[in-house]
Design a protein around this motif. Structure first.
Motif, PDB file in Angstrom:
ATOM      1  N   LEU A 158      39.561 -74.922  55.019  1.00 46.38           N
ATOM      2  CA  LEU A 158      39.615 -75.550  56.330  1.00 46.38           C
ATOM      3  C   LEU A 158      39.610 -74.501  57.431  1.00 46.38           C
ATOM      4  O   LEU A 158      40.127 -73.400  57.250  1.00 46.38           O
ATOM      5  CB  LEU A 158      40.892 -76.398  56.461  1.00 46.38           C
ATOM      6  N   THR A 159      39.032 -74.856  58.567  1.00 51.79           N
ATOM      7  CA  THR A 159      39.116 -73.977  59.727  1.00 51.79           C
ATOM      8  C   THR A 159      40.540 -74.068  60.282  1.00 51.79           C
ATOM      9  O   THR A 159      41.275 -75.014  59.971  1.00 51.79           O
ATOM     10  CB  THR A 159      38.126 -74.416  60.821  1.00 51.79           C
ATOM     11  N   PRO A 160      40.952 -73.108  61.102  1.00 48.42           N
ATOM     12  CA  PRO A 160      42.306 -73.174  61.670  1.00 48.42           C
ATOM     13  C   PRO A 160      42.594 -74.484  62.415  1.00 48.42           C
ATOM     14  O   PRO A 160      43.683 -75.040  62.297  1.00 48.42           O
ATOM     15  CB  PRO A 160      42.342 -71.970  62.613  1.00 48.42           C
ATOM     16  N   ILE A 161      41.605 -74.966  63.160  1.00 46.88           N
ATOM     17  CA  ILE A 161      41.798 -76.217  63.902  1.00 46.88           C
ATOM     18  C   ILE A 161      41.912 -77.396  62.938  1.00 46.88           C
ATOM     19  O   ILE A 161      42.774 -78.276  63.101  1.00 46.88           O
ATOM     20  CB  ILE A 161      40.643 -76.464  64.897  1.00 46.88           C
ATOM     21  N   GLU A 162      41.064 -77.426  61.926  1.00 43.83           N
ATOM     22  CA  GLU A 162      41.143 -78.508  60.940  1.00 43.83           C
ATOM     23  C   GLU A 162      42.508 -78.518  60.255  1.00 43.83           C
ATOM     24  O   GLU A 162      43.089 -79.584  60.035  1.00 43.83           O
ATOM     25  CB  GLU A 162      40.031 -78.346  59.892  1.00 43.83           C
ATOM     26  N   TYR A 163      43.016 -77.342  59.935  1.00 41.83           N
ATOM     27  CA  TYR A 163      44.322 -77.250  59.272  1.00 41.83           C
ATOM     28  C   TYR A 163      45.431 -77.737  60.201  1.00 41.83           C
ATOM     29  O   TYR A 163      46.343 -78.463  59.781  1.00 41.83           O
ATOM     30  CB  TYR A 163      44.595 -75.817  58.825  1.00 41.83           C
ATOM     31  N   LYS A 164      45.367 -77.355  61.473  1.00 45.52           N
ATOM     32  CA  LYS A 164      46.378 -77.803  62.438  1.00 45.52           C
ATOM     33  C   LYS A 164      46.328 -79.321  62.590  1.00 45.52           C
ATOM     34  O   LYS A 164      47.378 -79.982  62.666  1.00 45.52           O
ATOM     35  CB  LYS A 164      46.153 -77.124  63.797  1.00 45.52           C
ATOM     36  N   LEU A 165      45.139 -79.881  62.631  1.00 48.40           N
ATOM     37  CA  LEU A 165      44.993 -81.333  62.731  1.00 48.40           C
ATOM     38  C   LEU A 165      45.595 -82.028  61.513  1.00 48.40           C
ATOM     39  O   LEU A 165      46.307 -83.028  61.636  1.00 48.40           O
ATOM     40  CB  LEU A 165      43.508 -81.708  62.854  1.00 48.40           C
ATOM     41  N   LEU A 166      45.291 -81.488  60.347  1.00 48.86           N
ATOM     42  CA  LEU A 166      45.796 -82.083  59.108  1.00 48.86           C
ATOM     43  C   LEU A 166      47.320 -82.028  59.045  1.00 48.86           C
ATOM     44  O   LEU A 166      47.973 -83.004  58.651  1.00 48.86           O
ATOM     45  CB  LEU A 166      45.189 -81.367  57.897  1.00 48.86           C
ATOM     46  N   CYS A 167      47.895 -80.906  59.450  1.00 48.30           N
ATOM     47  CA  CYS A 167      49.353 -80.777  59.444  1.00 48.30           C
ATOM     48  C   CYS A 167      49.986 -81.754  60.434  1.00 48.30           C
ATOM     49  O   CYS A 167      51.007 -82.383  60.136  1.00 48.30           O
ATOM     50  CB  CYS A 167      49.766 -79.347  59.784  1.00 48.30           C
ATOM     51  N   LEU A 168      49.376 -81.885  61.602  1.00 40.88           N
ATOM     52  CA  LEU A 168      49.898 -82.807  62.608  1.00 40.88           C
ATOM     53  C   LEU A 168      49.893 -84.241  62.083  1.00 40.88           C
ATOM     54  O   LEU A 168      50.888 -84.974  62.215  1.00 40.88           O
ATOM     55  CB  LEU A 168      49.057 -82.713  63.888  1.00 40.88           C
ATOM     56  N   LEU A 169      48.806 -84.627  61.449  1.00 40.82           N
ATOM     57  CA  LEU A 169      48.707 -85.979  60.881  1.00 40.82           C
ATOM     58  C   LEU A 169      49.682 -86.167  59.731  1.00 40.82           C
ATOM     59  O   LEU A 169      50.312 -87.222  59.593  1.00 40.82           O
ATOM     60  CB  LEU A 169      47.277 -86.247  60.407  1.00 40.82           C
ATOM     61  N   SER A 170      49.827 -85.152  58.896  1.00 44.77           N
ATOM     62  CA  SER A 170      50.706 -85.264  57.729  1.00 44.77           C
ATOM     63  C   SER A 170      52.170 -85.382  58.127  1.00 44.77           C
ATOM     64  O   SER A 170      52.960 -86.022  57.434  1.00 44.77           O
ATOM     65  CB  SER A 170      50.510 -84.071  56.788  1.00 44.77           C
ATOM     66  N   HIS A 171      52.545 -84.787  59.251  1.00 47.18           N
ATOM     67  CA  HIS A 171      53.927 -84.883  59.728  1.00 47.18           C
ATOM     68  C   HIS A 171      54.197 -86.229  60.397  1.00 47.18           C
ATOM     69  O   HIS A 171      55.346 -86.521  60.756  1.00 47.18           O
ATOM     70  CB  HIS A 171      54.242 -83.755  60.709  1.00 47.18           C
ATOM     71  N   ASN A 172      53.133 -87.019  60.552  1.00 50.48           N
ATOM     72  CA  ASN A 172      53.262 -88.333  61.192  1.00 50.48           C
ATOM     73  C   ASN A 172      52.584 -89.410  60.361  1.00 50.48           C
ATOM     74  O   ASN A 172      51.900 -90.290  60.893  1.00 50.48           O
ATOM     75  CB  ASN A 172      52.654 -88.299  62.596  1.00 50.48           C
ATOM     76  N   VAL A 173      52.773 -89.353  59.046  1.00 52.62           N
ATOM     77  CA  VAL A 173      52.120 -90.320  58.146  1.00 52.62           C
ATOM     78  C   VAL A 173      52.436 -91.753  58.569  1.00 52.62           C
ATOM     79  O   VAL A 173      53.596 -92.100  58.827  1.00 52.62           O
ATOM     80  CB  VAL A 173      52.583 -90.112  56.692  1.00 52.62           C
ATOM     81  N   GLY A 174      51.396 -92.564  58.664  1.00 48.64           N
ATOM     82  CA  GLY A 174      51.567 -93.966  59.004  1.00 48.64           C
ATOM     83  C   GLY A 174      51.648 -94.243  60.489  1.00 48.64           C
ATOM     84  O   GLY A 174      51.651 -95.396  60.908  1.00 48.64           O
ATOM     85  N   LYS A 175      51.688 -93.201  61.299  1.00 44.92           N
ATOM     86  CA  LYS A 175      51.821 -93.377  62.752  1.00 44.92           C
ATOM     87  C   LYS A 175      50.480 -93.130  63.439  1.00 44.92           C
ATOM     88  O   LYS A 175      49.791 -92.156  63.143  1.00 44.92           O
ATOM     89  CB  LYS A 175      52.872 -92.409  63.306  1.00 44.92           C
ATOM     90  N   VAL A 176      50.126 -94.018  64.363  1.00 50.29           N
ATOM     91  CA  VAL A 176      48.897 -93.836  65.139  1.00 50.29           C
ATOM     92  C   VAL A 176      49.143 -92.759  66.192  1.00 50.29           C
ATOM     93  O   VAL A 176      50.068 -92.875  67.005  1.00 50.29           O
ATOM     94  CB  VAL A 176      48.472 -95.145  65.832  1.00 50.29           C
TER      95      VAL A 176
END
Length: 232
Positions: A158-176
């Motif tokens: 993953l690119t750095p931005i893709e990884y940051k996006l994935l981490c942000l989403l993973s810390h908010n599972v189920g939340k829009v």
């Protein structure tokens, strides 16, 4: 999983009765409020674990209730509203709501959203979100310490931005998460170009997470609003 205490804020009696009957049938504890002032009082005195909130209240806007509650509490708030315009959803989510259900809604959808929210709540209360070094969701694994991501035990590049996006989403599972919230977290701003960049990065990230058409879908798009990581 222990059943949560849920505050139901709804001035329409038939809809309130439907929600209350649904909660009662599935052994949830609940309290009710018919307007914004009562909702704020009940939220502060009874400390519910989830709030189901209508936006069109007789004495104030539901968004103002969200903002008021957010001054002292991070209790999950699920908006249930007849307002289906994206601008209304974005306003509520940006004010601090965790989810948004549009009326008319099905009982099954309501219960599913409550279960997802309760799972997130359990993680937060146990401290696992802050302390866990490895995140696992279906065939996806994120090693936060190593900064590595794996799908079916194969490392994803993953690119750095893709990884940051994935981490942000993973810390908010189920939340829009709205476009504004995500771009503020990733780039520190929410300009039109930032939103366009977000869509591009999200498209490449989703391709890497779902290389096969029939594979698991980890990221759900809410058109015009934002994104949510699904709990597999």
């Amino acid at each position: 999983m222990n059943k949560a205490l849920i505050l139901v804020v709804e001035d329409d009696r038939p809809i309130r009765n439907l929600i209350v009957t649904t909660l009662k049938t599935h052994d949830y504890k609940y309290i009710t409020a018919e307007n914004g002032s009562s909702a704020i009082l009940e939220a502060s005195s009874h400390k519910p674990e989830i709030i189901l909130l209508d936006l069109g209240l007789p004495d104030m806007e539901g968004v103002d209730v969200i903002k008021k509650v957010r001054t002292w509490s991070n209790v999950p708030i699920i908006v249930i509203s007849a307002r289906s315009e994206d601008v209304d959803k974005i306003e509520a989510l940006d004010a601090g709501a965790d989810d948004y259900i549009t009326k008319p809604f099905s009982v099954d959808e309501l219960l599913a959203r409550i279960r997802v929210t309760q799972r997130r709540l359990a993680l937060i209360q146990s401290g696992e979100e802050q302390e866990q070094a490895v995140f696992v969701n279906g065939e996806l694994k994120i090693d936060y310490t190593a900064g590595s991501t794996y799908l079916k035990d194969k490392e994803l590049h993953l690119t750095p931005i893709e990884y940051k996006l994935l981490c942000l989403l993973s810390h908010n599972v189920g939340k829009v998460l709205t476009h504004t919230y995500i771009t503020q977290q990733i780039w520190g701003s929410s300009l039109e170009n930032d939103v366009a960049s977000l869509r591009a990065f999200m498209a490449t990230l989703r391709k890497k997470l779902q290389p096969d058409k029939d594979g698991m879908q980890y990221i759900q798009t809410h058109i015009g609003i934002g994104y949510r990581m699904l709990k597999i």
